[in-house]
Every structure is written in structure tokens, then in C-alpha cells.
Motif scaffolding. Structure first.
Motif, PDB file in Angstrom:
ATOM      1  N   VAL A   1     -55.987  11.010 -30.561  1.00 48.41           N
ATOM      2  CA  VAL A   1     -56.179  11.171 -32.009  1.00 48.41           C
ATOM      3  C   VAL A   1     -56.399  12.645 -32.313  1.00 48.41           C
ATOM      4  CG1 VAL A   1     -57.768  10.714 -33.909  1.00 48.41           C
ATOM      5  CG2 VAL A   1     -57.038   8.847 -32.419  1.00 48.41           C
TER       6      VAL A   1
ATOM      7  N   LEU B   1     -60.781  15.806 -18.175  1.00 46.21           N
ATOM      8  CA  LEU B   1     -61.429  14.864 -19.094  1.00 46.21           C
ATOM      9  C   LEU B   1     -62.672  14.248 -18.458  1.00 46.21           C
ATOM     10  CD1 LEU B   1     -58.254  13.104 -20.518  1.00 46.21           C
ATOM     11  CD2 LEU B   1     -59.924  14.383 -21.860  1.00 46.21           C
TER      12      LEU B   1
ATOM     13  N   ASP C   1     -80.933  -0.213 -26.741  1.00 44.64           N
ATOM     14  CA  ASP C   1     -81.855  -1.289 -27.140  1.00 44.64           C
ATOM     15  C   ASP C   1     -82.980  -1.500 -26.130  1.00 44.64           C
ATOM     16  OD1 ASP C   1     -79.242  -2.550 -25.860  1.00 44.64           O
ATOM     17  OD2 ASP C   1     -80.892  -3.877 -25.352  1.00 44.64           O
TER      18      ASP C   1
ATOM     19  N   ARG D   1     -68.603  14.694 -22.801  1.00 44.24           N
ATOM     20  CA  ARG D   1     -69.380  13.588 -22.253  1.00 44.24           C
ATOM     21  C   ARG D   1     -68.574  13.018 -21.100  1.00 44.24           C
ATOM     22  NH1 ARG D   1     -71.771   8.299 -25.458  1.00 44.24           N
ATOM     23  NH2 ARG D   1     -72.695   7.332 -23.633  1.00 44.24           N
TER      24      ARG D   1
ATOM     25  N   GLY E   1     -56.043  16.847 -28.885  1.00 46.75           N
ATOM     26  CA  GLY E   1     -56.988  15.972 -29.585  1.00 46.75           C
ATOM     27  C   GLY E   1     -58.363  15.961 -28.935  1.00 46.75           C
ATOM     28  N   TYR E   2     -58.576  16.840 -27.958  1.00 45.75           N
ATOM     29  CA  TYR E   2     -59.829  16.803 -27.190  1.00 45.75           C
ATOM     30  C   TYR E   2     -60.468  18.181 -27.174  1.00 45.75           C
ATOM     31  CZ  TYR E   2     -62.954  16.227 -23.162  1.00 45.75           C
ATOM     32  OH  TYR E   2     -64.033  16.182 -22.336  1.00 45.75           O
TER      33      TYR E   2
ATOM     34  N   ILE F   1     -58.566  10.334 -27.105  1.00 42.07           N
ATOM     35  CA  ILE F   1     -57.971  11.631 -26.752  1.00 42.07           C
ATOM     36  C   ILE F   1     -56.686  11.883 -27.537  1.00 42.07           C
ATOM     37  CG2 ILE F   1     -57.161  13.048 -24.805  1.00 42.07           C
ATOM     38  CD1 ILE F   1     -60.151  12.179 -24.622  1.00 42.07           C
TER      39      ILE F   1
ATOM     40  N   LYS G   1     -66.071   8.673 -36.058  1.00 44.40           N
ATOM     41  CA  LYS G   1     -66.533   9.380 -34.856  1.00 44.40           C
ATOM     42  C   LYS G   1     -65.961   8.731 -33.593  1.00 44.40           C
ATOM     43  CE  LYS G   1     -71.058  11.116 -36.371  1.00 44.40           C
ATOM     44  NZ  LYS G   1     -72.479  10.707 -36.345  1.00 44.40           N
TER      45      LYS G   1
ATOM     46  N   GLN H   1     -69.429   6.047 -38.375  1.00 45.45           N
ATOM     47  CA  GLN H   1     -69.436   5.711 -36.951  1.00 45.45           C
ATOM     48  C   GLN H   1     -68.004   5.462 -36.462  1.00 45.45           C
ATOM     49  OE1 GLN H   1     -70.556   4.913 -33.139  1.00 45.45           O
ATOM     50  NE2 GLN H   1     -71.801   5.874 -34.697  1.00 45.45           N
TER      51      GLN H   1
ATOM     52  N   ASP I   1     -72.036  13.988 -27.525  1.00 47.12           N
ATOM     53  CA  ASP I   1     -71.108  13.049 -28.155  1.00 47.12           C
ATOM     54  C   ASP I   1     -71.514  12.817 -29.612  1.00 47.12           C
ATOM     55  OD1 ASP I   1     -69.537  10.985 -28.984  1.00 47.12           O
ATOM     56  OD2 ASP I   1     -70.129   9.577 -27.413  1.00 47.12           O
ATOM     57  N   PRO I   2     -70.727  13.320 -30.548  1.00 47.30           N
ATOM     58  CA  PRO I   2     -71.100  13.158 -31.968  1.00 47.30           C
ATOM     59  C   PRO I   2     -71.269  11.699 -32.376  1.00 47.30           C
ATOM     60  CG  PRO I   2     -69.003  14.349 -31.751  1.00 47.30           C
ATOM     61  CD  PRO I   2     -69.464  14.028 -30.371  1.00 47.30           C
ATOM     62  N   ALA I   3     -70.556  10.798 -31.696  1.00 47.08           N
ATOM     63  CA  ALA I   3     -70.636   9.386 -32.064  1.00 47.08           C
ATOM     64  C   ALA I   3     -71.991   8.779 -31.722  1.00 47.08           C
ATOM     65  CB  ALA I   3     -69.517   8.593 -31.390  1.00 47.08           C
TER      66      ALA I   3
ATOM     67  N   ARG J   1     -63.295  -4.029 -30.965  1.00 45.01           N
ATOM     68  CA  ARG J   1     -64.522  -4.168 -30.186  1.00 45.01           C
ATOM     69  C   ARG J   1     -65.740  -3.622 -30.902  1.00 45.01           C
ATOM     70  NH1 ARG J   1     -61.685  -0.368 -27.309  1.00 45.01           N
ATOM     71  NH2 ARG J   1     -62.676   1.661 -27.101  1.00 45.01           N
TER      72      ARG J   1
ATOM     73  N   LYS K   1     -62.709   6.603 -20.526  1.00 47.08           N
ATOM     74  CA  LYS K   1     -62.684   7.738 -21.432  1.00 47.08           C
ATOM     75  C   LYS K   1     -61.237   8.006 -21.844  1.00 47.08           C
ATOM     76  CE  LYS K   1     -64.135  12.507 -21.980  1.00 47.08           C
ATOM     77  NZ  LYS K   1     -64.908  13.630 -21.442  1.00 47.08           N
ATOM     78  N   HIS K   2     -60.347   7.898 -20.882  1.00 45.71           N
ATOM     79  CA  HIS K   2     -58.926   8.003 -21.187  1.00 45.71           C
ATOM     80  C   HIS K   2     -58.138   7.427 -20.010  1.00 45.71           C
ATOM     81  CE1 HIS K   2     -55.591   9.265 -23.573  1.00 45.71           C
ATOM     82  NE2 HIS K   2     -55.108  10.089 -22.672  1.00 45.71           N
TER      83      HIS K   2
ATOM     84  N   MET L   1     -58.609  -0.450 -21.135  1.00 45.17           N
ATOM     85  CA  MET L   1     -58.606   0.424 -22.323  1.00 45.17           C
ATOM     86  C   MET L   1     -59.974   0.566 -23.002  1.00 45.17           C
ATOM     87  SD  MET L   1     -55.530   0.569 -24.983  1.00 45.17           S
ATOM     88  CE  MET L   1     -54.310   1.222 -23.841  1.00 45.17           C
ATOM     89  N   PRO L   2     -60.738  -0.531 -23.140  1.00 44.17           N
ATOM     90  CA  PRO L   2     -62.032  -0.357 -23.833  1.00 44.17           C
ATOM     91  C   PRO L   2     -63.101   0.319 -22.980  1.00 44.17           C
ATOM     92  CG  PRO L   2     -61.362  -2.682 -23.721  1.00 44.17           C
ATOM     93  CD  PRO L   2     -60.483  -1.927 -22.798  1.00 44.17           C
TER      94      PRO L   2
ATOM     95  N   ILE M   1     -74.819  10.346 -32.368  1.00 43.50           N
ATOM     96  CA  ILE M   1     -75.749  10.782 -33.408  1.00 43.50           C
ATOM     97  C   ILE M   1     -75.745   9.773 -34.549  1.00 43.50           C
ATOM     98  CG2 ILE M   1     -76.318  12.641 -35.016  1.00 43.50           C
ATOM     99  CD1 ILE M   1     -76.309  13.974 -32.383  1.00 43.50           C
ATOM    100  N   SER M   2     -76.902   9.284 -34.891  1.00 41.08           N
ATOM    101  CA  SER M   2     -77.064   8.324 -35.990  1.00 41.08           C
ATOM    102  C   SER M   2     -76.326   7.003 -35.745  1.00 41.08           C
ATOM    103  CB  SER M   2     -76.626   8.923 -37.329  1.00 41.08           C
ATOM    104  OG  SER M   2     -77.399  10.073 -37.621  1.00 41.08           O
ATOM    105  N   LYS M   3     -76.007   6.677 -34.488  1.00 40.42           N
ATOM    106  CA  LYS M   3     -75.387   5.380 -34.205  1.00 40.42           C
ATOM    107  C   LYS M   3     -76.418   4.269 -34.365  1.00 40.42           C
ATOM    108  CE  LYS M   3     -74.555   3.784 -29.999  1.00 40.42           C
ATOM    109  NZ  LYS M   3     -74.023   3.734 -28.617  1.00 40.42           N
TER     110      LYS M   3
END
Lengths: 186, 559
Positions: free
Chosen positions: A95, B144, B279, B149, B178-179, A93, A87, A84, B300-302, A50, B123-124, B119-120, B304-306
Motif C-alpha cells: 500500500v 522487512l 488485554d 517493527r 510503500g514501506y 507493504i 493505520k 485504526q 508501529d503507528p497502528a 480479520r 509482516k509480508h 497472509m494474516p 498508538i490509540s488502538k
């Protein structure tokens, strides 16, 4: 509402290709430790799909801890999207750890099986090539050979180029697994 | 005890006060446990209403919203609310029934792989495979959902496992190796950000929904006051900084004020606090804030700079980081406090030249913008307001001035029509002493209209005002502006009769058509006990301005 653009400026195919071209770059090998739970691979594969990343190769296997599996995957990407994607992977969770392995500091190998047409004098020639690549003949019939080759992706591809003229009937590759050099853990 | 009773114990341990849901075959055991559970259950009429109500409850209270649905269609009906909660980082837990384990994978009756489907957009998720996993999964789901976030978490429980007898012991720890969300923020980066702010000549604080999730409004205000920094908020961030304030530039983005967008365009430093450069904010990305350096504060680090490369990234909790930023800024010496005067002169120039405006009607006709102003006047701004998606939503964002967080409940990221009514229902359940208003469009309100029955039955006292122009108005506007007025499939006529419909649902209905009495009429509607639905007839073809056309740069705003 999504951006529908306007009637005038339809996106050309060239524009679409140019946008896609931003994503190419050097190959990255990501070594990912994950919890050994159902659905984890789907989560990873789905994330790549995705976000528009193409997984080139993917291997999954156990580690010395039966609660934890290792996913090794190779991705073609420029540095920014890789940042990206790691990240985003970290947000899953299940991973636990991700390493983007530096090519110099890494030993990477894959296994390939080649089914090659080899009749008459060709058979000796194929076996010669096989020797040079330290391949192993694992099956032989009157008209074909199966050769097992392990090594770097470059080596496997070089072997493929050499045997293709003889008639490559079928080929299977596992994709790379990789481990970092030296004492520290991958 | 039965696993389903253990689920109830878990909910109680998590402090759950209310659950929104609808029973079905696969969660019958769970509903048997609800029978005498002592937790309030609101029986919704459609699971989507339940999911949005849980989100409305969560957005209004800051607590985790909970929704129960059965397998198959029950579960697929919550897919939209789940996606919505994911986009807007809403702490929600969805507990779905699943067919019994021996039917899994056989296309059993009402079987859907809901964990796979969602799934997409979660968060979990937890697919329960053994009854002993249930208590831990529930607690981990809540952990969670509310930490880091925030976001939606699903627990899918097969009906046979739900009936199993398990020993229940309260789970007091969570095991999620992992969290580990970052909370604190890097001190060196924070110091650097303080220095950057101190030397900036044209700074802007750009505040998003993350600041509200973090409860950082007081800290944001303190930061702004340090040096008269101008502040703008995203649609999701409205209320994080008081709208009637001299330092307030208005909302930014596609239908934001010219002042806010021009300030971003000319800024030399933008401090993003819990905002994600969507956008709808940036317009054409390559021409967004071309002179600015960016400080980006996000949990959420993801993020940053996305979309926009950050010069000073700071990962962590906004409340915590902004408080530290204030401290670091105060510790700086030799800050020239007069340096922003020229910047404010420029900003005031825009404010004077380009205030938000619309042409009001001469007679009794109600302009949709005026409806929002009348709502603001009638309530004195003291209300929780939800909206649906479209023109009415943008006008409400522009003309209703939110002075506190958690008063403006939105489907921002996903833009879900039909969000407003059930979200208002959830908000009212969570905040029973507040006036809760849903400003809806005549198109979008019909998408979850059925929850009016829930409100009537449970006495959930929400006031729905339909800005009724008989159109899918925002689509019509885009067809007018970008598709040569070819109005394709946007005319909804005057159907249904909302007053009769309100009556049929057991609510009170009104129709308002006269501008001159509108404020008083609204006051009367709000004072009417029980759920009320008002059909407000507004000007049919009115456009939301100003506007950054899709793909255009902020400085090229039109209207």
C-alpha cells in the motif's frame, strides 16, 4: 488461554449487538494507491475481514501509471475505528498511499444497471422516470427495459426507489469511485 | 548460477550464520545448494521446531532467524511459529519450497497456498513468479524482517524456478516504496512528554518487548534514574530494566505484582515504551488506569490509540526517542525532584504489604515456585531462560529476576505450548557460551519434544527442567477457579517417563524429587555435558497468584 468467562456470566445476544453497535458511524470513502502486484487485493480484503470491518463497496482499477492501481472502497464506521483501519492498511507493504476523502471535497460516482419490468403503459412511465434521472435505456424487450444510471449513491438509490414498484427484475451497481475536487491529486 | 545458489549468496550477504530447516521434495534443489554452502544448517525433526528455533535464535541474538521448509505440510508446519513471530515482533525469514509452476493451482502433490494461508500472520510475503525476482525478494525479506517493527517474512519459491540459471549480482538496495518506518520521533511531542513527566506526581514507566527489540534498555534505565521513576515491565519486557533494583515494581498484568498493578491503577502519568496495552495487561479496559494520561512510544503507528487513547503519541524507535526524552528532561528548569516522595511512600506501602509469596512445603516436597527460586540460585541468575506456556512460565516470570535484556525468551502474544525447547535450542546455537535453560511444563514440553534428537545429534547443550505436576496446570487452575473444579481433560498422569525418554534421545535424564538437595542437584545437571532433561516432580495442585481474574480490573486482584 483466551478469556473463557465464567460459568455464570454468559454473553447475551444484546451484549454482542451493543459491542457491534460501537462500530457504526458515517460513511468513509478510502482511496488507496497500491502496487500493481498479485495478491494485493487479497491482502486488503483479508485485513478488513480479520479486523471486523465490513467493506460496503469496492472498486479496483488502473491508474495512469501501470505499476500502480487504485482501490476505492467505502466503509461504514465511527471515526476511531477508521483511524485504526487506515493505520493497519498502511502496514501492508504494497500500500503506497491512503486518503480518507472528505465528502465535501470529493466527486464520487457510481454506475448502475437496472432491469425493470415494463409492459404496456408502464413502459412510458419508466422511461419518464429514466429521463428525470438522466438515465439511458440500453436494452429493450417486449416486457422489460435495462436502464443505465450514473451518479452519486443517493441518486442511484433514489432511482431504485422510483422503479421498484414497476417490478425490479435485477440490479447491478459498481460501487463508488471518487476523485478529490480541485487541482491537487487524490 | 542456479537460483538456489544465489539464495545462499544472499544469505551470506545478509550475514546469516545458521539456518534451521528440514528438506523435502519441493526444496530439494535448495538443499543441494546447502551441501557445500558453508553455512551451518541445523536439521530439525519437525518444521515447527525449526521455526521456533529461528525465533529463539533471533530473540537471544537480535539477529534475523532463518528457517527453511518444504511445500505443503512442511510449510503448514511453520504456520504456528510464523504466527508466534508476528505476535511478538520477532525478526524471522521463512523460505519455503513450492510445487513447480505448471502444477500451481492444480492441487498437486504437497501443494498448499502457503502465501494465502499465512497472509494474516506475516509482516509480508513474496510469492516468486520469476527466477530473476529471487535475489531481490530475499534481501527485501531480510530488510522487512529486521527493520521497523520486526516480524516474520515468507519467501515461497516454486521448485522449477529454484533450479533456473540466473545471473547473480549482489543487491545492495531495496525498493519498497510503500514501506517507510518512522525512526526519529516528533521532537515537539518528545518535549511535551518530558514536561508531562516533570509535572507528574504519580508517574510509572511501563516497558514492553519493543524496548528490547530496539535495544533501548540503557536509555530506559537512564530515564528512570532521572527522577527515581518507578518502572514495571510486561512479560515480554522483562530484562529491559534490571529486576533487582529499588525502582523496580515487578511485572504487571494478569499475574504481575500487586504493587505494579496498583501503581498503574493510581498513576497520573503512564509512559508506555514499546508496549501495546494487551488485554493481559489492562484487564477490564474501561477501568484500566482511570486517572492516568498516557505517553505512548511505539515504532508501529497502528499500536498508538488502538486499545487506549494516547494523550502524547510518539511514533519511532524507542532507543532513539527515550534518549531524546532524557535530554529534553535534563534541559527542563525548575523540576521539583522531591515531588515523588509521597508516591514512593504509597508504593513502598504496597511492596511491604503485598510481596510475592507462596507457602513453601514443610518437608521434601518441591513447590513449583521453589523450583524457579532454586534455578535462580543455582545459576546465580546468569542464564538465558526459555519457558513454555502456563503456570511454570508465570512463576518463572515472578521469581527469576532478569537483570539484562535477551535473557528471557518467551512466546508472549501467541502463548505457544512447545515453544520453549526449540527456542532454547536456537538460543544456544546463537549464544554458545551462555548457559541456556528451558523451564517447561510436562504438558507443553511434549509438543516439540522431538528436537531433543536434534540437540543430541548436534551437541546443542541445553538444560531442560520440566516442572512436572502431571496436569495441564493453568487450565486446571482456571477450571478450579472459574468452572467449579470440574477438571475436564487436564490430568496427564505420569506419562511419559522423561528420564527414559531423555536416554532414548541420546540426552542425559534426571529425576529430582527432593527439595532439600534441589539447588545442588540443579548445579550438577547444569554441569553435565550435553543436552540434559530433568523431570522435577512438583506439587500437583498449586495456583499462580496474585491474579487479575479475566475481565476484572487491576485493583481487584485476588490471591
Amino acid at each position: 488461554m483466551g478469556d473463557p468467562g465464567t460459568k455464570q456470566d454468559l454473553l447475551s445476544l444484546e451484549d454482542l449487538e451493543a459491542a457491534g453497535a460501537l462500530r457504526t458511524g458515517r460513511k468513509h470513502v478510502l482511496s488507496i494507491l497500491v502496487e500493481n502486484k498479485p495478491g494485493v487485493l487479497t491482502r486488503i480484503a483479508g485485513l478488513f475481514a480479520r479486523r471486523g470491518f465490513n467493506i460496503e463497496t469496492l472498486t479496483v482499477g488502473p491508474t495512469d501509471d501501470d505499476q500502480i492501481s487504485r482501490v476505492t472502497l467505502t466503509v461504514d464506521g465511527a471515526l476511531h475505528p477508521i483511524d485504526q483501519v487506515t493505520k493497519q492498511l498502511h502496514k501492508l507493504i504494497n500500500v503506497l498511499k491512503i486518503r480518507d476523502l472528505e465528502p465535501e471535497g470529493t466527486v464520487a460516482r457510481e454506475l448502475a444497471l437496472f432491469k425493470v419490468a415494463a409492459e404496456g403503459p408502464a413502459r412510458a412511465e419508466v422511461m419518464q422516470v429514466c429521463d428525470i434521472f438522466r438515465g439511458k435505456v440500453v436494452d429493450v424487450t417486449r416486457r422489460s427495459l435495462i436502464v443505465e444510471v450514473t451518479g452519486t449513491t443517493d441518486k442511484v438509490e433514489a432511482f431504485e426507489r422510483m422503479v421498484r414498484p414497476f417490478g425490479l427484475i435485477e440490479m447491478m451497481r459498481t460501487g463508488e469511485i471518487a476523485i478529490s475536487r480541485g487541482r491537487t491529486e487524490t | 548460477m542456479r537460483a538456489v545458489d544465489a539464495v545462499i549468496e544472499c544469505l551470506k550477504a545478509e550475514g546469516v550464520e545458521v539456518v534451521f530447516g528440514l528438506p523435502g521434495g519441493a526444496n530439494l534443489p535448495q538443499y543441494d545448494a546447502f551441501y557445500d554452502a558453508g553455512i551451518r544448517h541445523v536439521l530439525v525433526r519437525h518444521e515447527a521446531g525449526g521455526g521456533h528455533a529461528a525465533a529463539g535464535y533471533a530473540k537471544a541474538t537480535g539477529k534475523v532467524g532463518v528457517c527453511f521448509a518444504t511445500s505443503g505440510p512442511g510449510a503448514t508446519n511453520v504456520v504456528t511459529p510464523i504466527a508466534d513471530a508476528m505476535m511478538d515482533s520477532v525478526p524471522t525469514v521463512f523460505i519455503t519450497g513450492q510445487v513447480r509452476t505448471d502444477l500451481l493451482g492444480t492441487d498437486g502433490f504437497q501443494e498448499v497456498d502457503v502465501v494465502g494461508v499465512t497472509m494474516p500472520i506475516v509482516k509480508h510475503s513474496f510469492m516468486i513468479q520469476h527466477p530473476l525476482e529471487i535475489p531481490r525478494a530475499i534481501h527485501e525479506a531480510f530488510h522487512l524482517a529486521r527493520t521497523g517493527r520486526p516480524g516474520p517474512v515468507i519467501v515461497d519459491i516454486p521448485t522449477d524456478l529454484a533450479r533456473a540459471d540466473i545471473p547473480y549480482e549482489p543487491v545492495t538496495d531495496v525498493h519498497l516504496p510503500g514501506y517507510q518506518p518512522t525512526h526519529d520521533g516528533n521532537t515537539k511531542q518528545i518535549r511535551q512528554a518530558a514536561k508531562a513527566l516533570a509535572s507528574a506526581r504519580r508517574p510509572v514507566l511501563y516497558v514492553g518487548g519493543g524496548a528490547i527489540n530496539a535495544g533501548a534498555s540503557d536509555e530506559v534505565r537512564e530515564l528512570a534514574r532521572l527522577d527515581n521513576f518507578p518502572v514495571t515491565c510486561t512479560l515480554m519486557g522483562l530484562g529491559a530494566f534490571p529486576a533487582p533494583d529499588p525502582q523496580w515494581l515487578g511485572m504487571l498484568g494478569m499475574h504481575g505484582t500487586r504493587t505494579a498493578n496498583y501503581a498503574m491503577d493510581e498513576a497520573d502519568l503512564i509512559v508506555a515504551i514499546g508496549a501495546r496495552f494487551d488485554d493481559r495487561i489492562t484487564g477490564k479496559l474501561s477501568e484500566f488506569a482511570p486517572r492516568a494520561k498516557f505517553v505512548h512510544i511505539d515504532i508501529d503507528p497502528a499500536e498508538i490509540s488502538k486499545n487506549i487513547p494516547a494523550h502524547i503519541p510518539i511514533v519511532g524507535d524507542a532507543k532513539n526517542i527515550v534518549a531524546k526524552l532524557v535530554k529534553e528532561y535534563r534541559a527542563l528548569e525548575g523540576v521539583d525532584h522531591a515531588r515523588l516522595e509521597a508516591w514512593w511512600e504509597r508504593i513502598r506501602g504496597w511492596q511491604e504489604k503485598h510481596p510475592l509469596r507462596y507457602e513453601d512445603s514443610e518437608g521434601t516436597e518441591i513447590k513449583p515456585q521453589y523450583l524457579v527460586e532454586a534455578l535462580y540460585e543455582a545459576t546465580g541468575g546468569d542464564a538465558i531462560v526459555t519457558t513454555d506456556i502456563g503456570q511454570h512460565q508465570m512463576w518463572c516470570a515472578q521469581y527469576f529476576h532478569f537483570d539484562r535484556p535477551r535473557r528471557w525468551l518467551q512466546s508472549g502474544g501467541l502463548g505457544t505450548m512447545g515453544f520453549g525447547l526449540p527456542a532454547a535450542m536456537g538460543a544456544k546455537v546463537g549464544m554458545p557460551d551462555e548457559t541456556v535453560i528451558c523451564l517447561a511444563g510436562d504438558g507443553s514440553v511434549q509438543m516439540n519434544m522431538q528436537e531433543l534428537a536434534t540437540c543430541a545429534q548436534d551437541g546443542i547443550d541445553i538444560k531442560i527442567f520440566i516442572s512436572n505436576n502431571g496436569y495441564l496446570g493453568m487450565v486446571r487452575q482456571w477450571q478450579e477457579l472459574f468452572w467449579e473444579k470440574r477438571y475436564s481433560q487436564v490430568d496427564m498422569g505420569q506419562f511419559p517417563d522423561f528420564v527414559k525418554l531423555a536416554d532414548a534421545y541420546g540426552a542425559t535424564g534426571f529425576r529430582f524429587e527432593n527439595k532439600t538437595t534441589l539447588v545442588e542437584d540443579i548445579k550438577q545437571a547444569i554441569a553435565t555435558p550435553g543436552p540434559v532433561m530433568v523431570d522435577v516432580r512438583v506439587t500437583r495442585e498449586e495456583n499462580v497468584y496474585p491474579m487479575i481474574a479475566p475481565g476484572a480490573a487491576a485493583r481487584d486482584m485476588v490471591g
